[in-house]
Design a protein around this motif. Structure first.
Motif, PDB file in Angstrom:
ATOM      1  N   ASN A  61       0.847  -1.189   0.000  1.00  0.00           N
ATOM      2  CA  ASN A  61       0.000   0.000   0.000  1.00  0.00           C
ATOM      3  C   ASN A  61       0.884   1.241   0.000  1.00  0.00           C
ATOM      4  O   ASN A  61       1.814   1.341   0.800  1.00  0.00           O
ATOM      5  CB  ASN A  61      -0.888  -0.019   1.243  1.00  0.00           C
ATOM      6  CG  ASN A  61      -1.566  -1.368   1.429  1.00  0.00           C
ATOM      7  OD1 ASN A  61      -2.485  -1.697   0.713  1.00  0.00           O
ATOM      8  ND2 ASN A  61      -1.058  -2.171   2.363  1.00  0.00           N
ATOM      9  N   ALA A 120      -2.803   0.516  -4.012  1.00  0.00           N
ATOM     10  CA  ALA A 120      -2.327  -0.791  -3.557  1.00  0.00           C
ATOM     11  C   ALA A 120      -1.971  -1.672  -4.743  1.00  0.00           C
ATOM     12  O   ALA A 120      -2.555  -1.552  -5.829  1.00  0.00           O
ATOM     13  CB  ALA A 120      -3.401  -1.472  -2.709  1.00  0.00           C
ATOM     14  N   PHE A 155      -1.526  -5.845  -5.437  1.00  0.00           N
ATOM     15  CA  PHE A 155      -1.768  -7.181  -4.889  1.00  0.00           C
ATOM     16  C   PHE A 155      -1.135  -8.214  -5.818  1.00  0.00           C
ATOM     17  O   PHE A 155      -1.496  -8.305  -6.993  1.00  0.00           O
ATOM     18  CB  PHE A 155      -3.276  -7.409  -4.768  1.00  0.00           C
ATOM     19  CG  PHE A 155      -3.673  -8.783  -4.324  1.00  0.00           C
ATOM     20  CD1 PHE A 155      -3.007  -9.426  -3.290  1.00  0.00           C
ATOM     21  CD2 PHE A 155      -4.752  -9.433  -4.922  1.00  0.00           C
ATOM     22  CE1 PHE A 155      -3.385 -10.692  -2.875  1.00  0.00           C
ATOM     23  CE2 PHE A 155      -5.141 -10.700  -4.515  1.00  0.00           C
ATOM     24  CZ  PHE A 155      -4.455 -11.332  -3.491  1.00  0.00           C
ATOM     25  N   THR A 174      -5.118  -1.276  -7.219  1.00  0.00           N
ATOM     26  CA  THR A 174      -6.317  -0.649  -6.643  1.00  0.00           C
ATOM     27  C   THR A 174      -5.986   0.776  -6.204  1.00  0.00           C
ATOM     28  O   THR A 174      -5.038   0.949  -5.445  1.00  0.00           O
ATOM     29  CB  THR A 174      -6.819  -1.436  -5.426  1.00  0.00           C
ATOM     30  OG1 THR A 174      -7.196  -2.757  -5.845  1.00  0.00           O
ATOM     31  CG2 THR A 174      -8.006  -0.753  -4.790  1.00  0.00           C
TER      32      THR A 174
END
Lengths: 141, 341
Positions: free
Chosen positions: B192, B220, B222, B237
């Motif tokens: 993040n 973010a 992932f 994101t």
């Protein structure tokens, strides 16, 4: 009298699930972001809030470490009187519940463990360990 | 191969010690120390500098920026690391931006980092770099790596003490310009990015992240839950809606999207990753945090190391983009047309 009956029924319904009272984490999950947390026997299961940013399908996911035998992921998504639940895959320890959500609607997400179930003789299994939880919007046809 | 080439160039540039020849009839210019890569990008040995962030960053400002200690960020993502836990692990002197960047990381297992930026006066970055170069004397340090003199003598040796004094002199709290934070969640599978800009007087505003919607405060990445593969879907994101195709590497960050992509789309994404790794093409003002931090990872699909310059699980982390940035800094500082005097 009616109050006593109601209280007894409520108590009984908790026992049917075999869980402790939830611990409200006061965390609101956000699409695509992962929240790490820990389950301990003292705190029972953990409750989160999710407010759908848009209408459609989402995958609510929980994952524990694969080699951590004390925690097998187990999720429940609650919308009023409706709920959906799933247990984690034994190989990946990823648990996924796919739900159709409505924009702006609030859902409860409850993370717990299969290990928190009540054993046949009434004993409690222990739930302990780290996990991560998130909500992933799905682009389904 | 490309990284080796860049390292060779840096080493070659930095080992050159000539100044422009004096014109006929004029006395030769006095000898100057040529700046090397490890003079402007200093990576401390594991264990850090012995300088804590709390010494240089006011606690009140840090808490205004990121909340009180332990305050979770958006979506329950991890809190900014406690200020008191942050050790200085690396230093960047940037003459192009007149900026001093200090990289702090917490001790222990967490894969977090906090970068603190200080604004320097015009010419101050050059003066600082030359001061650091002077501290090492005639030693040549070779390619970018944990600083050889700090490795040899420790942070309390002559070079370490002199360097610490320089940092404290050039990094007063009044010059704080930006703080960026990088935390890990998803049990080590997500990262993040967020930060604040600090105005003179200490006013704080959330850092804008290029290519993302204006109200975005956190981005973010992932990687997904499959070891050794990038299976996050969606990996970024929020997803940018403003990335031009030439800067869009996203299909490389998702195994399934990559499998479905056409060869032309894969080539375009690889070209985007190369552009993002090139500091002459992209800067933190033109590309989002996550794209920059994963540009090398999505090409190599190696270890999940998103640090640009610091430590990842105890191992030195020096990304190719950082090497290029440092090469440009060294070249600018040693350019006889740009050097002072």
């Amino acid at each position: 009298m009616a109050g006593l009956v109601f209280a007894w029924l409520a108590h009984a319904s908790v026992h049917q699930d075999g869980y402790d009272d939830p611990t409200d984490t006061h965390v609101t999950l956000v699409d695509g972001l992962w929240h790490d947390d820990t389950l301990t026997p003292e705190h029972g299961w953990n409750r989160y809030t999710y407010v759908a940013a848009s209408s459609g399908y989402v995958a609510v996911q929980m994952r524990g470490p694969r080699d951590e035998a004390t925690l097998w992921s187990y999720l429940r998504v609650v919308d009023g009187s409706h709920s959906w639940a799933a247990v984690g895959n034994r190989k990946t320890n990823v648990c996924e519940v796919i739900v159709h959500v409505v924009r702006g609607h609030r859902y409860e997400v409850i993370a717990t463990s299969q290990r928190s179930a009540t054993l046949p003789r009434g004993e409690r299994q222990t739930t302990e360990g780290a996990y991560t939880i998130g909500v992933v919007p799905l682009d389904l046809p | 191969m490309r990284m080796a080439w860049v390292l060779t160039v840096i080493t070659a540039c930095s080992s050159t010690t000539h100044d422009r020849p004096a014109p006929p009839g004029e006395p030769p210019a006095p000898h100057r120390i040529m700046v090397e890569a490890n003079d402007v990008a200093i990576l401390y040995p594991p264990g850090g500098a012995g300088i804590m962030a709390a010494e240089l960053v006011p606690r009140a400002l840090y808490e205004r920026a990121f909340g009180s200690e332990g305050a979770l960020q958006l979506g329950g993502t991890p809190a900014a690391p406690p200020l008191a836990a942050l050790h200085l692990v690396a230093i960047r002197i940037d003459p192009q931006r007149e900026q001093l960047r200090l990289v702090f990381q917490p001790a222990g297992e967490r894969d977090d980092a906090v970068h603190v930026f200080f604004a320097l006066d015009p010419g101050e970055a050059r003066a600082l770099a030359e001061s650091v170069a002077a501290l090492r004397g005639d030693a040549h340090l070779g390619p970018l790596a944990p600083h050889p003199l700090l490795v040899r003598d420790g942070v309390t040796g002559p070079f370490g003490r002199g360097l610490a004094a320089q940092i404290r002199r050039h990094a007063p709290a009044a010059r704080l310009a930006r703080i960026t934070v990088f935390t890990s969640s998803g049990l080590g599978t997500a990262w993040n990015f967020f930060g604040v800009d600090v105005a003179a007087g200490g006013a704080i505003t959330p850092m804008a992240i290029p290519t993302l919607p204006p109200d975005t405060r956190l981005e973010a990445f992932f990687a997904g839950f499959v070891d050794g593969e990038l299976t996050g879907d969606a990996p970024f994101t929020p997803e940018s809606t403003a990335l031009p195709a030439r800067d869009d590497l996203r299909i490389l960050a998702s195994r399934d999207r990559l499998a479905r992509a056409t060869p032309a789309a894969r080539d375009q994404a690889l070209a985007a990753a190369a552009r993002i790794e090139d500091p002459r093409v992209h800067t933190p003002e033109t590309i989002d945090c996550a794209s920059c931090h994963v540009a090398h990872l999505v090409q190599t699909r190696g270890a999940l190391d998103l640090h640009m310059f610091g430590y990842s699980h105890g191992r030195p982390s020096i990304q190719p983009r950082t090497i290029r940035e440092v090469a440009d800094s060294v070249a600018a500082l040693n350019d006889p047309d740009l050097r002072s005097h």
